[in-house]
Design a protein around this motif. Sequence first.
Motif, PDB file in Angstrom:
ATOM      1  N   PRO A  47     -20.125 -19.786  30.465  1.00 52.47           N
ATOM      2  CA  PRO A  47     -20.048 -19.194  29.125  1.00 52.47           C
ATOM      3  C   PRO A  47     -18.700 -19.373  28.421  1.00 52.47           C
ATOM      4  O   PRO A  47     -18.627 -19.315  27.194  1.00 52.47           O
ATOM      5  CB  PRO A  47     -20.340 -17.712  29.376  1.00 52.47           C
ATOM      6  N   GLU A  48     -17.640 -19.615  29.184  1.00 56.44           N
ATOM      7  CA  GLU A  48     -16.322 -19.789  28.571  1.00 56.44           C
ATOM      8  C   GLU A  48     -16.089 -21.212  28.078  1.00 56.44           C
ATOM      9  O   GLU A  48     -15.105 -21.487  27.393  1.00 56.44           O
ATOM     10  CB  GLU A  48     -15.216 -19.387  29.553  1.00 56.44           C
ATOM     11  N   SER A  49     -16.977 -22.127  28.405  1.00 55.21           N
ATOM     12  CA  SER A  49     -16.823 -23.527  27.984  1.00 55.21           C
ATOM     13  C   SER A  49     -17.123 -23.692  26.503  1.00 55.21           C
ATOM     14  O   SER A  49     -17.993 -23.023  25.953  1.00 55.21           O
ATOM     15  CB  SER A  49     -17.762 -24.425  28.783  1.00 55.21           C
ATOM     16  N   ALA A  50     -16.397 -24.605  25.876  1.00 52.20           N
ATOM     17  CA  ALA A  50     -16.608 -24.903  24.463  1.00 52.20           C
ATOM     18  C   ALA A  50     -17.582 -26.074  24.340  1.00 52.20           C
ATOM     19  O   ALA A  50     -17.322 -27.161  24.848  1.00 52.20           O
ATOM     20  CB  ALA A  50     -15.290 -25.240  23.793  1.00 52.20           C
ATOM     21  N   ILE A  51     -18.712 -25.827  23.677  1.00 50.35           N
ATOM     22  CA  ILE A  51     -19.723 -26.862  23.431  1.00 50.35           C
ATOM     23  C   ILE A  51     -19.957 -26.906  21.920  1.00 50.35           C
ATOM     24  O   ILE A  51     -20.331 -25.902  21.321  1.00 50.35           O
ATOM     25  CB  ILE A  51     -21.040 -26.556  24.171  1.00 50.35           C
ATOM     26  N   LEU A  52     -19.692 -28.059  21.329  1.00 55.85           N
ATOM     27  CA  LEU A  52     -19.869 -28.238  19.892  1.00 55.85           C
ATOM     28  C   LEU A  52     -21.058 -29.144  19.632  1.00 55.85           C
ATOM     29  O   LEU A  52     -21.214 -30.166  20.292  1.00 55.85           O
ATOM     30  CB  LEU A  52     -18.610 -28.843  19.276  1.00 55.85           C
ATOM     31  N   LYS A  53     -21.888 -28.768  18.662  1.00 56.53           N
ATOM     32  CA  LYS A  53     -23.034 -29.584  18.275  1.00 56.53           C
ATOM     33  C   LYS A  53     -22.744 -30.194  16.900  1.00 56.53           C
ATOM     34  O   LYS A  53     -22.374 -29.483  15.976  1.00 56.53           O
ATOM     35  CB  LYS A  53     -24.309 -28.743  18.240  1.00 56.53           C
ATOM     36  N   ILE A  54     -22.918 -31.511  16.822  1.00 54.46           N
ATOM     37  CA  ILE A  54     -22.634 -32.261  15.603  1.00 54.46           C
ATOM     38  C   ILE A  54     -23.906 -32.975  15.157  1.00 54.46           C
ATOM     39  O   ILE A  54     -24.417 -33.825  15.882  1.00 54.46           O
ATOM     40  CB  ILE A  54     -21.547 -33.337  15.856  1.00 54.46           C
ATOM     41  N   ASP A  55     -24.400 -32.654  13.970  1.00 55.55           N
ATOM     42  CA  ASP A  55     -25.563 -33.348  13.416  1.00 55.55           C
ATOM     43  C   ASP A  55     -25.104 -34.735  12.941  1.00 55.55           C
ATOM     44  O   ASP A  55     -24.244 -34.848  12.067  1.00 55.55           O
ATOM     45  CB  ASP A  55     -26.155 -32.549  12.257  1.00 55.55           C
ATOM     46  N   PHE A  56     -25.674 -35.768  13.551  1.00 58.97           N
ATOM     47  CA  PHE A  56     -25.311 -37.161  13.268  1.00 58.97           C
ATOM     48  C   PHE A  56     -25.367 -37.463  11.768  1.00 58.97           C
ATOM     49  O   PHE A  56     -24.497 -38.137  11.225  1.00 58.97           O
ATOM     50  CB  PHE A  56     -26.271 -38.089  14.032  1.00 58.97           C
ATOM     51  N   ASP A  57     -26.413 -36.975  11.099  1.00 60.06           N
ATOM     52  CA  ASP A  57     -26.635 -37.297   9.686  1.00 60.06           C
ATOM     53  C   ASP A  57     -25.769 -36.478   8.734  1.00 60.06           C
ATOM     54  O   ASP A  57     -25.554 -36.879   7.598  1.00 60.06           O
ATOM     55  CB  ASP A  57     -28.107 -37.104   9.332  1.00 60.06           C
ATOM     56  N   GLN A  58     -25.276 -35.334   9.180  1.00 63.63           N
ATOM     57  CA  GLN A  58     -24.528 -34.437   8.301  1.00 63.63           C
ATOM     58  C   GLN A  58     -23.012 -34.526   8.470  1.00 63.63           C
ATOM     59  O   GLN A  58     -22.280 -33.909   7.703  1.00 63.63           O
ATOM     60  CB  GLN A  58     -24.966 -32.983   8.559  1.00 63.63           C
ATOM     61  N   ASN A  59     -22.544 -35.235   9.484  1.00 61.83           N
ATOM     62  CA  ASN A  59     -21.109 -35.251   9.789  1.00 61.83           C
ATOM     63  C   ASN A  59     -20.594 -36.681   9.965  1.00 61.83           C
ATOM     64  O   ASN A  59     -20.089 -37.048  11.025  1.00 61.83           O
ATOM     65  CB  ASN A  59     -20.844 -34.426  11.050  1.00 61.83           C
ATOM     66  N   LYS A  60     -20.702 -37.468   8.932  1.00 54.21           N
ATOM     67  CA  LYS A  60     -20.332 -38.889   9.012  1.00 54.21           C
ATOM     68  C   LYS A  60     -18.870 -39.114   9.382  1.00 54.21           C
ATOM     69  O   LYS A  60     -18.546 -40.065  10.090  1.00 54.21           O
ATOM     70  CB  LYS A  60     -20.655 -39.600   7.693  1.00 54.21           C
ATOM     71  N   GLU A  61     -17.963 -38.244   8.928  1.00 52.35           N
ATOM     72  CA  GLU A  61     -16.542 -38.417   9.254  1.00 52.35           C
ATOM     73  C   GLU A  61     -16.307 -38.362  10.762  1.00 52.35           C
ATOM     74  O   GLU A  61     -15.563 -39.169  11.309  1.00 52.35           O
ATOM     75  CB  GLU A  61     -15.695 -37.331   8.586  1.00 52.35           C
ATOM     76  N   ILE A  62     -16.942 -37.408  11.414  1.00 48.87           N
ATOM     77  CA  ILE A  62     -16.776 -37.250  12.867  1.00 48.87           C
ATOM     78  C   ILE A  62     -17.439 -38.408  13.594  1.00 48.87           C
ATOM     79  O   ILE A  62     -16.867 -38.985  14.525  1.00 48.87           O
ATOM     80  CB  ILE A  62     -17.362 -35.908  13.343  1.00 48.87           C
ATOM     81  N   VAL A  63     -18.644 -38.776  13.164  1.00 53.50           N
ATOM     82  CA  VAL A  63     -19.381 -39.889  13.769  1.00 53.50           C
ATOM     83  C   VAL A  63     -18.557 -41.175  13.677  1.00 53.50           C
ATOM     84  O   VAL A  63     -18.447 -41.931  14.645  1.00 53.50           O
ATOM     85  CB  VAL A  63     -20.766 -40.043  13.087  1.00 53.50           C
TER      86      VAL A  63
END
Length: 101
Positions: A47-63
């Motif tokens: 539970p202490e781990s950081a898990i981030l979800k990134i929508d491929f279509d909504q976050n082009k800068e990160i992709v």
Amino acid sequence: MIKEITSFEEFNELAKEGKVLVDVYSKTCGPCKMLGFVLADLEKDLPESAILKIDFDQNKEIVEKYDVASYPTILLLENGEEVQRLKGLQQKPALKKLLEA
């Protein structure tokens, strides 16, 4: 903690410190949906781990920043730098090993 990321700024803030697992997914992808259940189960064990979800279509800068070409893609970041990448549906033991290493 699983957190859905909606902006590049938010991502940079959360990904810059420590070990972070990033799930790049698409809402229309079957394996991505199955991976969501795997990550929810993983969160119960770590539970202490950081898990981030990134929508491929909504976050082009990160992709583009991490050169993600397909989904699902799992990125393991340490202090904002990519240290490992897994493509396709992953099982809980493999992801748990990444976070515990």
